[in-house]
Design an enzyme around this catalytic site. Sequence first.
Site, PDB file in Angstrom:
ATOM      1  N   LYS A  22      61.871  70.379 108.273  1.00 24.31           N
ATOM      2  CA  LYS A  22      61.605  69.574 107.059  1.00 24.31           C
ATOM      3  C   LYS A  22      60.114  69.230 106.987  1.00 24.31           C
ATOM      4  O   LYS A  22      59.469  69.427 105.960  1.00 24.31           O
ATOM      5  CB  LYS A  22      62.401  68.284 107.103  1.00 24.31           C
ATOM      6  N   ASN A  23      59.544  68.762 108.122  1.00 28.02           N
ATOM      7  CA  ASN A  23      58.168  68.255 108.084  1.00 28.02           C
ATOM      8  C   ASN A  23      57.116  69.345 108.053  1.00 28.02           C
ATOM      9  O   ASN A  23      55.926  69.047 107.964  1.00 28.02           O
ATOM     10  CB  ASN A  23      57.934  67.302 109.266  1.00 28.02           C
ATOM     11  N   CYS A 117      58.668  51.267 103.578  1.00 25.12           N
ATOM     12  CA  CYS A 117      59.437  52.218 104.389  1.00 25.12           C
ATOM     13  C   CYS A 117      60.116  51.418 105.504  1.00 25.12           C
ATOM     14  O   CYS A 117      59.562  50.466 106.041  1.00 25.12           O
ATOM     15  CB  CYS A 117      58.455  53.230 104.967  1.00 25.12           C
ATOM     16  N   ARG A 122      53.136  52.103 106.583  1.00 22.48           N
ATOM     17  CA  ARG A 122      52.780  53.516 106.383  1.00 22.48           C
ATOM     18  C   ARG A 122      51.467  53.597 105.580  1.00 22.48           C
ATOM     19  O   ARG A 122      51.452  53.962 104.429  1.00 22.48           O
ATOM     20  CB  ARG A 122      53.898  54.251 105.647  1.00 22.48           C
ATOM     21  N   ASP A 308      59.938  60.686 116.010  1.00 20.86           N
ATOM     22  CA  ASP A 308      61.137  61.031 115.219  1.00 20.86           C
ATOM     23  C   ASP A 308      62.352  61.271 116.094  1.00 20.86           C
ATOM     24  O   ASP A 308      63.444  61.505 115.583  1.00 20.86           O
ATOM     25  CB  ASP A 308      60.875  62.279 114.363  1.00 20.86           C
ATOM     26  N   ARG A 400      68.496  63.339 103.741  1.00 16.03           N
ATOM     27  CA  ARG A 400      67.103  63.655 103.429  1.00 16.03           C
ATOM     28  C   ARG A 400      66.553  64.665 104.415  1.00 16.03           C
ATOM     29  O   ARG A 400      65.663  65.442 104.065  1.00 16.03           O
ATOM     30  CB  ARG A 400      66.267  62.363 103.494  1.00 16.03           C
TER      31      ARG A 400
END
Length: 472
Positions: A22-23, A117, A122, A308, A400
């Site tokens: 995803k990233n 967030c 952030r 993460d 997500r």
Amino acid sequence: MDMFVIEGGVPLAGTVAVSGAKNSALPLMAAALAAEGKTVLRGVPRLVDVDTLSLLLQTLGVQVRRDAEDALTLEVVDEQPHVADYELVRRMRAGFCVLGPLLARRGRACVSLPGGCNIGDRPIELHLKGLRALGAEIAIERGYVVATAKRLRGTHVDLRGPLGSTVTGTCNVMIAAALADGESTIESAACEPEVVDLGKLLNAMGARIGGLGTSILRVQGVRHLAAAEHTVIPDRIEAATLMIAAAITRGHVTLTGVRTDQLTNVLDKLRQIGVPIEVGQDTVEVRGGLPLRPVDCVALPYPGLPTDLQAQLTALLATVPGVSVVTDKIFPDRFMHAPELVRMGARIRREGNSAVIDGVERLSGACVMACDLRASAALVLAGLAASGTTVIRRIYHLDRGYERLESKLSRLGAKIIRTTDEPANFPESLRLAEESAQPIRKFDLPEQIDGPKWFQQLRSDRLKSRSDSLER
Ligand code: EPZ
């Protein structure tokens, strides 16, 4: 709104393939804004964040399609739009990655500030520092970053922040520098594999970027970038999450399509915990069974343990008797999963940017609430290991960043089902005794939904106990 219902205690077994990262996919998609022609990205996972960014890019004049082989094609058809709307950027911070390419290619960009967030502050000041150093005029107006630049000029910029470098900030500045006049040096650049993957796409488009994977990038600006084809790297965080799923259920799982070179620290940490791991060319085999050991973990910039993965490791260590300490040096407040794990019987207390875990033999199923992407994954892992039933609500957070996670886990033997979040689907076992004894308001029960036998049984118990209590 959907929820997961999980019957825990099943050791996972089998083989599972890892999806694209995803990233990496998100900045790669944003880079298409900077190129002429049709960019083709293979291995882009089917995720809500990818859909959100596709929507945002379409508002910015990019045609986004999935072709017959499931590759994502992105073609710029209109270079007039330059406003990235709050409605879309607030849903997904990575939308902020369009700032660099828009500014570099169109000379102007108006991008909403990402907003709040759940994992903590952030900020984006490093992004703006880098773009200003390249000659951009930047103002903050009514919640938007308003940036203009006739022609960006190569420069030297240091992207070090108080808590390390910035991944998406490096992406924004690298793309902008690729189209600037002259040479740039980006010091304290992020070294994450996802940044390297973006640099490789940009070089395939004609950029001249050296030092990828190190903290010093040297960029020789070019006038134009031409669209290119590229395959997204595998998702190292999904891979590590699946490894922990095998470890926490004491199962035996083989992952395929893994970039093991990007997981050195994670593999070392799991071995330190006592998880037997066999590493192949692009496979990882995780065996369960052995007693696991408490350890300390510190989330750091790459190649350190990924922030993460911090929540997922916390879930694993919550099931390992003994005291472990998990510290997050990147997002000191990223512990929203801890109180939810405590609802499942975990013994965790917060101390500043650390969680002190006193591991227990067994967690117990409960109703818990997902609150951010990786915290949701941690709750799924805990539910897989817990005795009894766990309900995880608001799993839109999970959608997500994980591609069909429940299908992957089901294929490994997990008893997990996605269902609508409504009282009829709530397992009886999660009702407190006195609560289920009270006469329950009669609902118009929805028609019987499909689902595996174990879920039907859970539901019929619920319906039966409800009719009993109504008769009393
Ligand atoms: C990326 O976010 C990832 N997201 C995050 O993954 C990941 O947790 C994070 O990098 C750290 O690895 C994407 O790639 C889309 P940062 P990003 O800017 O770029 C501070 C997930 O779960 N900072 O690298 O937004 C910041 O406060 C997501 O997949 C500044 O001080 O993170 C943090 O402490 C969550 N000033 C540290 O740097 C700035 O201008 C790292 O943030 C920018 C950041």
